[in-house]
Design a protein around this motif. Structure first.
Motif, short mmCIF file in Angstrom:
data_model
loop_
_atom_site.label_atom_id
_atom_site.label_comp_id
_atom_site.label_asym_id
_atom_site.label_seq_id
_atom_site.Cartn_x
_atom_site.Cartn_y
_atom_site.Cartn_z
N GLU A 313 53.99 124.34 1.47
CA GLU A 313 53.16 125.34 1.36
C GLU A 313 51.87 124.73 1.72
OE1 GLU A 313 53.66 128.50 0.70
OE2 GLU A 313 55.62 128.42 -0.25
N LEU A 314 51.28 125.38 2.81
CA LEU A 314 49.91 124.93 3.37
C LEU A 314 48.95 125.13 2.39
CD1 LEU A 314 49.92 126.56 6.66
CD2 LEU A 314 50.48 124.33 6.16
N ILE A 315 49.05 125.62 1.02
CA ILE A 315 47.92 125.28 0.05
C ILE A 315 47.71 124.10 -0.32
CG2 ILE A 315 49.51 126.07 -1.66
CD1 ILE A 315 45.90 127.33 -1.72
N PRO A 317 48.05 120.95 1.38
CA PRO A 317 46.89 120.02 2.23
C PRO A 317 45.75 120.62 2.06
CG PRO A 317 48.60 121.16 3.74
CD PRO A 317 49.02 121.23 2.27
N VAL A 318 45.60 122.28 2.11
CA VAL A 318 44.13 122.75 1.82
C VAL A 318 43.47 122.31 0.71
CG1 VAL A 318 42.95 124.95 1.62
CG2 VAL A 318 44.75 124.79 3.27
#
Lengths: 339, 148
Positions: A313-315, A317-318
């Motif tokens: 889920e990109l959350i 690394p964000v």
């Protein structure tokens, strides 16, 4: 997913035939669990029934490694109390139905949960009412008698003078396990916390563990319909929740207002009057430093789960790129070491 | 000649945030496109500065470790500080190589910070202040101005 849900739900609902799942939609956010909403329509002997639900499903790895059974127990504990929560319906701890554990609760219609929307002009009238209710409800959580409840069955109660150590041990272990790189600011913060323990808790309460704008479901009328995301709930020092709700991370409007909606002194006044508990400044400071450390534990856990490929889920690394360094900056401020 | 990585990543960010996001139908899909755009924007900054940041930080931490070695009462820790400071020069300039050196240096730096806190004397206090200044500087090196 629709067919799997229908197959699961049909035997759960009394006298249920021809169950159909529609409007299945994943809700953004929910970094620790996948959150979906859907509508179920079915026939019974008395006619057509329908209900909207929320599904919270475990991902392979997340920002938090928490027990959905504990979260479900805390939701269930507050059903019918002064603390508004969604009605819990079903909990499955196995992977056989949807591929991972999950629980399903009733959807509350006509609400908003966004941390940004509450700052919009259309909420100008409602915002102070929501802020007041937020700290009245926090007082209700902390004065709730948790003995002989589901929460007492699932969570250990520390002694009043041990609340801080229990939580600090837990989050230090989380950081030990999950940091990808050495964290000098965090380690200095941990040493400070152990050298400067807070006063004992005035009472051992249910602690929500993530109490902030973002985890309350509010309405334009100024009401709060539910408090959600109980995945870090535990028994401990109530000041922990006050400090967490005051974190700079949640000052969305960047104007010093807590959660973007209330001055700290006003929140404390509402809370103290409603709860009958004092917010000791030394305790608040200790739990503020602790909050920075706990938040860093959460961000580091997400970063590691992405780095190791357990969660894509990109959350993750964000959060790692936007919050880990920001949290160090906030920690330095809390320690008085920012200049 | 090819466009530099930061230019490409900023272009990707713009495409994701400005062009793709409004075309996506679901809130979850919009959220994913938004996060991908934000990451491209962040990585554009990080890809340009990573080597410089790590080089400066490794030099700064190594200097503190060298000076700490002279005043630490724990000889074993003094030796570790000196040794870590002596191996700060990377065999190549890959980010992963420099990050591994940074990790080694900062692990000893944490030990030194803890030991200096418990060491009496003016030299220890002065070094402690240098350590705190380096921690502050490390957050400045990592700061993402446009995002937060």
């Amino acid at each position: 997913m629709e067919s799997l849900l229908a197959r699961y739900l049909e035997p759960c609902l009394a006298d249920c035939r021809d169950l159909k799942i529609s409007h299945l939609l994943r809700i953004p956010g929910g970094a620790s669990r996948e959150t979906w909403m859907f509508k179920a329509v079915w026939q019974t002997a008395t006619g057509r029934q329908s209900q909207e639900f929320i599904l919270r499903k475990d991902p392979p790895a997340s920002l938090l490694e928490t027990d959905r059974e504990a979260e479900y127990a805390f939701y269930s504990t507050f059903a019918g109390s002064d603390v508004p929560v969604p009605a819990m319906r079903w909990l499955e701890t196995g992977a056989e139905h949807l591929g991972s554990p999950f629980f399903i609760m009733e959807r509350i219609p006509d609400i908003e949960a966004s941390t940004r929307v509450i700052l919009e002009p259309r909420y100008d009238e409602a915002r102070p009412k929501i802020a007041r209710r937020m700290y009245e409800i926090l007082a209700a959580i902390h004065t709730f008698d948790w003995r002989d409840t589901e929460a007492a069955r699932i969570a250990a109660a520390p002694a009043p003078d041990d609340c801080w150590r229990t939580e600090l041990d837990r989050w230090e272990a989380t950081i030990d396990e999950n940091e990808l790189n050495p964290q000098p600011a965090v380690r200095a913060g941990l040493r400070w916390l152990r050298r400067n323990p807070p006063p004992p808790a005035q009472r051992v309460s249910v602690v929500h563990g993530d109490y902030r704008v973002g985890n309350i479901l509010y309405h334009t009328d100024g009401g709060i319909r539910a408090v959600v995301d109980w995945e870090m709930a535990h028994l401990g020092d109530p000041i922990e929740d006050v400090a967490w709700s005051f974190m700079a991370d949640w000052e969305w409007a960047r104007d010093g207002l807590k959660g973007g909606i209330i001055a700290g002194a006003d929140a404390i006044a509402i809370y103290e009057k409603t709860a009958g508990l004092a917010v000791d400044p030394a305790a608040l400071h200790w739990w503020s430093v602790f909050s920075n450390i706990k938040a860093q534990g959460i961000w580091l856990t997400g970063a590691k789960s992405f780095q190791e490929g357990r969660n894509q889920e990109l959350i993750m690394p964000v959060v790692a790129y936007t919050l880990i360094n920001k949290e160090d900056e906030n920690l330095l401020k809390s320690l008085g070491r920012d200049k | 000649m090819t466009p530099e990585a930061p230019k490409v990543l900023n272009g990707m960010a713009s495409a994701l945030l400005v062009k793709l996001m409004p075309e996506v139908r679901t809130p979850f899909g919009q959220s994913v496109a938004g996060m991908a755009g934000m990451l491209a924007f962040v990585l554009a900054q990080e890809s340009d500065r990573a080597v410089d940041r790590l080089h400066r930080e490794n030099e700064a931490v190594a200097a503190i470790l060298r000076d700490a070695a002279a005043i630490l009462p724990d000889e074993a820790l003094s030796d570790r500080a000196r040794e870590a400071a002596g191996t700060r020069t990377p065999p190549d300039l890959r980010v992963s190589t420099m990050q591994a050196i940074n990790d080694r240096l900062r692990a000893v730096f944490i030990e030194v910070h803890a030991a200096i806190e418990d060491t009496p004397g003016d030299d220890a206090r002065a070094l402690e202040e240098r350590i705190w200044e380096e921690i502050r500087e490390s957050t400045r090196r990592r700061h993402l101005e446009a995002l937060m």
